[in-house]
Design a protein around this motif. Structure first.
Motif, PDB file in Angstrom:
ATOM      1  N   ALA A 172       0.840  -1.202   0.000  1.00 54.19           N
ATOM      2  CA  ALA A 172       0.000   0.000   0.000  1.00 54.19           C
ATOM      3  C   ALA A 172       0.876   1.253   0.000  1.00 54.19           C
ATOM      4  O   ALA A 172       0.589   2.221  -0.726  1.00 54.19           O
ATOM      5  CB  ALA A 172      -0.926  -0.004   1.213  1.00 54.19           C
ATOM      6  N   GLU A 173       1.935   1.250   0.789  1.00 51.63           N
ATOM      7  CA  GLU A 173       2.850   2.394   0.810  1.00 51.63           C
ATOM      8  C   GLU A 173       3.493   2.590  -0.561  1.00 51.63           C
ATOM      9  O   GLU A 173       3.639   3.715  -1.032  1.00 51.63           O
ATOM     10  CB  GLU A 173       3.933   2.185   1.869  1.00 51.63           C
ATOM     11  N   GLU A 174       3.864   1.489  -1.198  1.00 57.55           N
ATOM     12  CA  GLU A 174       4.486   1.557  -2.516  1.00 57.55           C
ATOM     13  C   GLU A 174       3.511   2.107  -3.558  1.00 57.55           C
ATOM     14  O   GLU A 174       3.892   2.924  -4.400  1.00 57.55           O
ATOM     15  CB  GLU A 174       4.969   0.167  -2.923  1.00 57.55           C
ATOM     16  N   ALA A 175       2.274   1.679  -3.500  1.00 58.12           N
ATOM     17  CA  ALA A 175       1.273   2.172  -4.456  1.00 58.12           C
ATOM     18  C   ALA A 175       1.044   3.675  -4.268  1.00 58.12           C
ATOM     19  O   ALA A 175       0.931   4.423  -5.250  1.00 58.12           O
ATOM     20  CB  ALA A 175      -0.041   1.413  -4.300  1.00 58.12           C
ATOM     21  N   ALA A 176       0.987   4.125  -3.011  1.00 55.14           N
ATOM     22  CA  ALA A 176       0.825   5.556  -2.739  1.00 55.14           C
ATOM     23  C   ALA A 176       2.044   6.326  -3.247  1.00 55.14           C
ATOM     24  O   ALA A 176       1.911   7.379  -3.890  1.00 55.14           O
ATOM     25  CB  ALA A 176       0.619   5.796  -1.246  1.00 55.14           C
TER      26      ALA A 176
END
Length: 182
Positions: A46-50
């Motif tokens: 999720a952090e990577e997608a953001a």
């Protein structure tokens, strides 16, 4: 700073504007990405997608048009898209043997009937499913996601997910029964 001023600053490659956008929207984009990855991805995914959404904004500031919508909405769509791409990649990489997946009971096929060739027929039928039917089936019966979660992750209505599950299970039952009759 308004979205118009932010867009102009980003087009001029202002690092301060990017830092401001990240400070303003990072939590929101993480929440959007985490919702799209629920049940499949990790916190890091999720952090990577953001983060990918911010990188995309930096690399393509011309793609954001403040006349068409807010920066928050645009970034949310980008983050969700990146998260769904990551979710599909994770599901493809989880090369799970269909023997490990207990689909027989949820599909309404008695386990006793699935000896040898019948189990192979079910596995072949699941392998032959087109996307998103295969992904929906695996998310529901392997990963245990609820139809509402699947719908949110794939950008479908809950009713569409329910209908696809019903039709897919019906086709699988018919396929197994057809293999049994051969």
């Amino acid at each position: 700073m308004t979205d118009e001023k932010t867009a102009a600053a980003l087009a001029a490659r202002s690092e301060r504007a990017v830092a401001d956008v990240i400070a303003r929207y990072s939590r929101h984009l993480y929440t959007v990405a985490a919702a799209a990855l629920r049940g499949v991805g990790t916190e890091q995914d999720a952090e990577e997608a953001a983060a990918d959404a911010f990188v995309y904004l930096w690399e393509h500031p011309e793609k954001f048009d403040p006349r068409r919508g807010s920066l928050k909405t645009w970034l949310s769509v980008v983050a969700r898209s990146r998260a769904l791409d990551r979710s599909r990649e994770i599901l493809r990489c989880r090369a799970v043997s269909l023997e490990e997946i207990e689909l027989a009971d949820p599909l309404g096929v008695p386990e006793a009937l699935l000896a040898g060739e019948r189990r192979a027929a079910l596995n072949a039928a699941v392998d032959a499913l087109a996307e998103p039917d295969r992904e929906i089936l695996l998310r529901r019966y392997y990963f245990g996601q609820k139809p509402r979660e699947i719908a949110a992750a794939l950008g479908l209505d809950k009713k569409q997910v329910d209908n696809r599950l019903y039709q897919t299970k019906r086709r699988l039952r018919a396929s197994v029964a057809g293999a049994e009759g051969e």
